[in-house]
Design a protein around this motif. Structure first.
Motif, mmCIF file in Angstrom:
data_model
loop_
_atom_site.group_PDB
_atom_site.id
_atom_site.type_symbol
_atom_site.label_atom_id
_atom_site.label_comp_id
_atom_site.label_asym_id
_atom_site.label_seq_id
_atom_site.Cartn_x
_atom_site.Cartn_y
_atom_site.Cartn_z
ATOM 1 N N HIS A 44 15.614 -21.035 37.280
ATOM 2 C CA HIS A 44 15.345 -21.613 35.739
ATOM 3 C C HIS A 44 14.956 -22.747 36.204
ATOM 4 O O HIS A 44 14.716 -23.360 35.724
ATOM 5 N N HIS A 84 13.291 -24.621 38.431
ATOM 6 C CA HIS A 84 11.670 -24.353 37.453
ATOM 7 C C HIS A 84 11.494 -25.567 36.751
ATOM 8 O O HIS A 84 10.473 -26.342 36.547
ATOM 9 N N ALA A 85 12.853 -25.762 36.247
ATOM 10 C CA ALA A 85 12.529 -26.499 35.164
ATOM 11 C C ALA A 85 13.006 -28.417 36.019
ATOM 12 O O ALA A 85 11.883 -29.478 36.132
ATOM 13 N N ALA A 88 15.073 -27.891 28.644
ATOM 14 C CA ALA A 88 14.112 -27.510 29.159
ATOM 15 C C ALA A 88 13.806 -26.173 28.813
ATOM 16 O O ALA A 88 14.873 -25.031 28.503
ATOM 17 N N VAL A 132 11.965 -23.398 29.437
ATOM 18 C CA VAL A 132 11.010 -21.990 30.456
ATOM 19 C C VAL A 132 10.535 -20.898 30.170
ATOM 20 O O VAL A 132 11.702 -19.703 29.977
ATOM 21 N N ASP A 148 8.902 -17.178 31.783
ATOM 22 C CA ASP A 148 8.859 -16.917 33.161
ATOM 23 C C ASP A 148 8.763 -15.282 33.307
ATOM 24 O O ASP A 148 9.014 -14.709 32.461
ATOM 25 N N THR A 167 10.986 -29.777 28.876
ATOM 26 C CA THR A 167 10.268 -29.732 29.539
ATOM 27 C C THR A 167 10.001 -28.710 29.792
ATOM 28 O O THR A 167 10.511 -27.104 29.660
ATOM 29 N N SER A 181 7.692 -25.280 31.336
ATOM 30 C CA SER A 181 7.576 -24.786 32.361
ATOM 31 C C SER A 181 7.958 -23.562 32.828
ATOM 32 O O SER A 181 8.419 -22.562 31.984
ATOM 33 N N GLY A 182 6.922 -22.752 34.403
ATOM 34 C CA GLY A 182 7.591 -21.224 33.906
ATOM 35 C C GLY A 182 6.221 -20.282 34.498
ATOM 36 O O GLY A 182 4.888 -21.128 32.870
ATOM 37 N N PRO A 222 2.982 -24.374 36.684
ATOM 38 C CA PRO A 222 3.832 -23.936 36.341
ATOM 39 C C PRO A 222 4.812 -22.771 36.678
ATOM 40 O O PRO A 222 6.327 -22.478 36.341
#
Length: 751
Positions: free
Chosen positions: A482, A485-486, A501, A503, A505, A690, A692-693, A724
């Motif tokens: 993770h 990901h960030a 971040a 995340v 996921d 951020t 993401s995931g 992502p």
């Protein structure tokens, strides 16, 4: 642009142009520009890009004009200029490419340009109805290139000698095909094994046709014929996963989808991605079962246009214009097929007609998939048309190979201040997938002429990518899933940190060995700190729970002290009674995964009890949402841990309307995340976040969280050039590894 040199009194200038300047008609463009300004000199590809020497009164005008009128596929990163000794040359020529260590790049494959399309249907053109027409503005590039510099002898076209007419075009500075390395015509170029009339007849008769495309074989069939779609699913062993469709032009899109202007614009870009848009449900229901979005694409190669023309002229429909399914022609879980003999053998049980041609595919590249989410293009699968365009980094870094994860695999190679992320490779759970992964690494390193000093990999010890890294003999840097990901988002945006971040996921191996997936991190430099996570959910059956959402739902019912209802609520599942007993005994694995939270919701609402493809439950949840709703009492936050158990208690009410349930889930989860991030921002003073995931492929969740962050005074950052999901993981690994190396070099330099 570097250098302030001008050419006066006959002085000569040498220019080095770096960027995507090979295989895009850049040399003929330079030739034409130099001729216009009556300059002597030459242009040539060299290992770093393009080298130009110009001599004459208007050389400085040439330097100023050079970046302004470049060919459509060219990308200029840098122009350096220096004076050199005059040689009194009045002629300008294109020289043979210089060999040496490569630091330039090739561009991605591009869809047929309007000029070539005009010639394709012009009876007076020698390219009339020729399926391989191309020029310097379009056609195959990366998928046929063996190495750089990009010249005909280093591509799959080297076996095709040019006829007189093509050789004339190739040598004519006034031609659009001047030094077009893939130039070919019916007299001298590649040939199809079957005619377009045969292909169209097979599709019109309800058949499945495999054709050799730019980066691999595709399967085509009638998108309005439910029976053939079901037959395709059965043969391809693809139970529910949606198929993409192709239409002849944007005019047909309105027949099948409600497309926004931004989606139509994305559809027509030269990479020609599959674009997700709201379905009007006018095609065979089996194309995208129980989903609200439909993947649509336009023709990519001349053959696609010719097939549509043959269908419309010889087999006109009464129920609307032709729409065809266009999906990769690989057996389930295997990489794309590129070899003719292998395709004929492996597709014999899937396709009724297999159409080959005699131009080799050097590099596999699947169709790219994109969507417009929260007003911006979001990559879902990055491959043909986008690769190998690099991600520009904030600074130059050591050469690194990052090998990604296990699902939706990509690899990344860094060179200077550029990160080259490979095309989508797929899942590394088959021997074929691992071979493709290894081939991709070999080809990328060869093409870029890079020898990595470090291999970055995931923390998980049992991934195929981790085992590859360990066998490489290189120095290794392990990066938490993770965190990668960030870092992928931070690398794209040039953010060094600190940054928060979020995340969201599916699964990632945690620093503590746990099963992570819903994480709030603080990232700075090459380090991260886990500020919080989603409250752990029970995952009865371990990995099986990821494929069977009813198990996640059962775990929730147990936590809600309603374990006695599991056996009756999931009576259709033979293991339900056993699972209830297992949960009562304790010792069940847990996860903080946001993906498993989606699964639990889908299981509780009865929308998806067993998944046939990754993300199915989440996609079917999203498909039901019209207006997100917020349950104000739906979450709690304590010591950095976000619990959605109150929300899940709402969803567990038997007889709850599934649509209301999905709207409540999306709205509440998004609001809870914004609250969570806001608290962390106030505590840390950090406002950059951020996002993401894989869960950020959910358009509703992404839009709600992004808007909530902005309303709270935060600056949310999302992936731009990469997905992502795990398709962006390798870039994050490479960036973290680079920062670690640079930190160590700095420490050594001050020791």
């Amino acid at each position: 642009m570097g250098g302030e040199a001008t050419a006066q009194d006959g002085r000569r200038l040498r220019l080095h142009v770096r960027g995507a300047v090979q295989g895009v008609g850049f040399r003929p463009y330079v030739y034409g520009l130099a001729t216009r300004y009556r300059l002597g000199g030459f242009v040539a590809n060299d290992p770093h890009g393009v080298v130009i020497e110009v001599e004459g009164d208007r050389a400085s005008d040439f330097v100023l004009a050079l970046p302004l009128e470049k060919p459509p596929l060219a990308r200029i990163d840098e122009i350096s200029v220096q004076p050199v000794g005059a040689v009194a040359s009045e002629e300008f020529c294109i020289r043979t490419s210089e060999q040496g260590r490569v630091s330039t790049r090739i561009v991605a494959d591009a869809a047929t340009c309007p000029e070539c399309l005009g010639e394709l249907f012009d009876p007076a053109s020698r390219f009339y109805r020729y399926p391989f027409v191309n020029c310097t503005h379009c056609g195959p590039r990366y998928t046929i290139a063996e190495r750089l510099p990009y010249d005909r002898q280093t591509t799959a076209m080297k076996r095709f000698g040019m006829c007189g007419a093509c050789a004339g075009d190739y040598a004519d500075p006034r031609s659009r095909r001047f030094h077009a390395e893939a130039i070919a015509c019916p007299q001298c170029g590649p040939k199809l094994s079957h005619g377009c009339a045969d292909i169209a007849a097979a599709i019109a008769a309800g058949g499945i046709v495999a054709i050799k495309g730019l980066g691999g074989y595709q399967l085509l069939c009638d998108a309005r014929d439910e029976a053939v779609i079901l037959r395709l699913r059965q043969r391809k062993q693809r139970d529910q996963k949606p198929f993409a469709v192709m239409v002849a032009s944007r005019d047909t899109v309105a027949d099948i989808a409600d497309a926004a202007a931004a989606e139509l614009a994305l559809l027509e870009t030269s990479p020609r991605p599959i674009v997700l848009m709201t379905s009007r449900h006018r095609l065979a229901p089996a194309i995208a079962p129980e989903l609200s979005r439909l993947g649509v694409m336009l023709p990519v190669v001349p053959l696609h246009y010719l097939i549509f023309e043959a269908l419309e002229s010889a087999h006109p429909r009464t129920d609307g214009r032709w729409v065809i399914v266009a999906t990769s022609a690989n057996p389930g879980g295997e990489p794309l097929l590129t070899d003719n003999r292998q395709a004929e053998r492996m597709l014999a049980g899937i396709a009724d007609l297999v159409v080959t041609h005699d131009r080799n595919i050097v590099t596999r590249a699947d169709d790219s998939v994109a969507a417009v989410i929260a007003g911006r293009t979001q990559m879902i699968r990055r491959a043909r048309g986008y690769v190998p365009e690099p991600v520009r980094l904030a600074r130059s870094v050591p050469p690194i190979l990052a090998v990604g994860g296990a699902l939706k695999s990509t690899v990344t190679v860094t060179r200077g201040n550029e990160a080259f992320v490979s095309q989508h490779i797929g899942d590394l759970d088959t021997a074929g997938g691992i071979r493709f992964f290894e081939e991709t690494i070999e080809h990328l390193l060869l093409t870029l002429d890079v020898e990595p000093v470090v291999v970055a990999h995931d923390l998980h010890p049992n991934m195929a990518s981790t085992r590859f890294a360990e066998a490489s003999g290189k120095r290794l840097i392990a990066v938490q899933h993770h965190h990668a990901h960030a870092a992928s988002v931070m690398a794209e945006h040039g953010v060094a940190g600190p940054a928060l971040a979020l995340v969201l996921d599916g699964f990632g191996h945690g620093s503590d060995g746990g099963n992570w997936g819903g994480e709030l991190l603080l990232c700075a430099g090459a380090r991260f700190r886990r500020l919080g996570h989603l409250s752990p959910l029970k995952m009865p059956g371990g990995d099986r729970a990821a494929r069977q959402p009813w198990r996640m739902a059962a775990g929730v019912l147990h936590v809600l002290q309603r374990g006695e209802t599991i056996a009756t609520r999931f009576a259709a599942e033979p293991q339900a009674a056993h699972l209830a007993a297992m949960l009562a005994q304790g010792g069940v694995a847990v996860t903080t995964s946001a993906g498993r939270l989606f699964d639990a919701a889908a299981g509780l609402l009865g929308l998806c009890r067993v998944q046939s493809y990754e993300g199915e439950a989440a996609m079917k949840l999203e498909a039901r949402v019209r207006t997100p709703q917020i349950a104000e009492d739906g979450w709690t936050i304590e010591n950095g841990m976000l619990s959605l158990v109150p929300l899940l208690a709402h969803l567990a009410i038997e007889g709850l309307d599934p649509v209301h349930g999905t709207e409540l889930f999306h709205g509440t989860f998004a609001a809870a995340c914004v609250d969570w991030i806001g608290r962390a921002a106030r505590e840390t003073g950090i406002t950059t976040v951020t996002l993401s995931g894989g869960c950020f492929l959910n358009a509703i969740l992404t839009d709600e969280i992004q808007r909530g962050c902005i309303a709270s005074g935060l600056s949310p950052l999302r992936p731009r050039q990469l997905p992502p999901n795990d398709g962006g993981l390798s870039l994050g690994q490479a960036w973290i590894a680079a920062l670690q190396l640079l930190e160590q070099q700095g420490l050594e330099g001050t020791a």
